[in-house]
Write an enzyme that holds these catalytic residues in place. Sequence first.
Site, PDB file in Angstrom:
ATOM      1  N   THR A   1       0.678  -0.950   0.283  1.00  0.00           N
ATOM      2  CA  THR A   1       0.182   0.122  -0.159  1.00  0.00           C
ATOM      3  C   THR A   1       1.003   1.208  -0.090  1.00  0.00           C
ATOM      4  O   THR A   1       1.698   1.086   0.203  1.00  0.00           O
ATOM      5  CB  THR A   1      -0.759   0.154   1.074  1.00  0.00           C
ATOM      6  OG1 THR A   1      -2.055  -1.363   0.781  1.00  0.00           O
ATOM      7  CG2 THR A   1      -1.789   1.149   1.299  1.00  0.00           C
TER       8      THR A   1
ATOM      9  N   VAL B   1     -12.076  -5.979   2.224  1.00  0.00           N
ATOM     10  CA  VAL B   1     -11.677  -4.692   2.680  1.00  0.00           C
ATOM     11  C   VAL B   1     -10.427  -5.590   3.355  1.00  0.00           C
ATOM     12  O   VAL B   1     -10.606  -6.026   4.144  1.00  0.00           O
ATOM     13  CB  VAL B   1     -12.256  -3.434   3.587  1.00  0.00           C
ATOM     14  CG1 VAL B   1     -12.089  -2.718   3.680  1.00  0.00           C
ATOM     15  CG2 VAL B   1     -13.663  -4.015   2.446  1.00  0.00           C
ATOM     16  N   GLY B   2      -9.365  -3.863   3.131  1.00  0.00           N
ATOM     17  CA  GLY B   2      -8.053  -4.555   4.217  1.00  0.00           C
ATOM     18  C   GLY B   2      -8.236  -3.541   5.239  1.00  0.00           C
ATOM     19  O   GLY B   2      -9.206  -3.278   5.417  1.00  0.00           O
TER      20      GLY B   2
ATOM     21  N   THR C   1       1.846  -0.705   6.168  1.00  0.00           N
ATOM     22  CA  THR C   1       1.226  -1.631   5.279  1.00  0.00           C
ATOM     23  C   THR C   1       1.706  -2.902   5.491  1.00  0.00           C
ATOM     24  O   THR C   1       2.046  -3.075   6.118  1.00  0.00           O
ATOM     25  CB  THR C   1       2.022  -1.359   3.941  1.00  0.00           C
ATOM     26  OG1 THR C   1       2.085  -2.077   3.259  1.00  0.00           O
ATOM     27  CG2 THR C   1       3.697  -0.740   4.260  1.00  0.00           C
TER      28      THR C   1
HETATM   29  N1  ASP Z   1      -2.530  -3.858   3.658  1.00  0.00           N
HETATM   30  C1  ASP Z   1      -2.813  -4.110   2.510  1.00  0.00           C
HETATM   31  C2  ASP Z   1      -3.614  -4.715   2.407  1.00  0.00           C
HETATM   32  O1  ASP Z   1      -3.699  -5.616   3.315  1.00  0.00           O
HETATM   33  C3  ASP Z   1      -2.060  -4.780   2.095  1.00  0.00           C
HETATM   34  C4  ASP Z   1      -0.491  -4.700   2.292  1.00  0.00           C
HETATM   35  O2  ASP Z   1      -0.424  -2.983   2.671  1.00  0.00           O
HETATM   36  O3  ASP Z   1       0.290  -4.300   1.918  1.00  0.00           O
HETATM   37  O4  ASP Z   1      -4.912  -4.176   1.583  1.00  0.00           O
END
Ligand code: ASP
Length: 317
Positions: free
Chosen positions: A151, A180-181, A202
């Site tokens: 992200t 949804v993350g 992230t």
């Molecule tokens: N945190 C994000 C999600 O789980 C993905 C990421 O940042 O790597 O949607």
Amino acid sequence: MTYGMIATWRMAYDGVAEMTKELQKGKDAGDALVEAIKQVEDYPFYKSVGYGGLPNEHCILEMDAAYMDGNTFDIGAVAGIQDVKNPIAVAQSLSHERFNSFLVGSGATKYAKNAGFECQNMLTERAKRLWELRMEEIQKHNLSPYDGHDTIGAVSLDIHKKMVAGTSSSGLFMKKSGRVGDSPLSGSGFYVDSEIGGATATGLGEDLMKGCLSYEIVRLMGTGLHPQQAADQAVYQFAEKLTKRKGKAGAFSLVCMNKSGEWGVATNVEFSFVVATEHEAAEIYLAYPAENQTTRIEIASKEWLAAYETRIKKPLD
Ligand code: ASP
């Protein structure tokens, strides 16, 4: 007259470098953050954000984004939005709404269309091919589909002492439709209070949201901890706790900045990030977990940067 911006991953470099120059001239923290994130959303070779992002299990690109104003605590967010060029701009616009400020799925897409945000097909040929190749691999080797995410998360501070946090992501590669993350979730993917500082995350959203780590870092900075201490304490203690309770913790990487432009980072994997302040030119760093719940930080080498460039543009097939 202090200012600065910190953001996750090497992909943030151009936007952070350009926008900190604008912050120096007086640009609003929110507008600078949105411009910086838009640059990442628009670049097709950054495969986990915006145009060219990672598709879900049905090869559809569903994106999450959020924007938070640290002066007013206003938050705008979207989840599972499709075919909208800049989800971060939609989130910023939603942050001005008293009601209906977090929209999901077709409701989010409809809002963006009606409000005049630019719409386009966000699925590139390259992303489609990546999906096809991954599908073959999963079937052939009986693998878990859930490998690949990142992200862009940023925190910015302007010379008017305003702080803003924001995120944009296509989330987890091969995710279930509707997943949804943490990225659009306040407290997990981001949090900011202009009187203290901001943080953004992230990593594996399903685990990040168990710890509300962005809020926790801001809370710890509010007790007087330096951002680096706050990040180390929040991230490593929670990763340890989760490992103890569940046997494992996903990837966690968080960056933060306080109202004086001091910053911190903590991670349980190799993690690149970008920061620029009044005192430091924009730089790409690598962070690693180190002994005794601390973080080792070094400037990304020329070799690392060259390998990164080759990797993201590697021909498929
Ligand atoms: N945190 C994000 C999600 O789980 C993905 C990421 O940042 O790597 O949607």
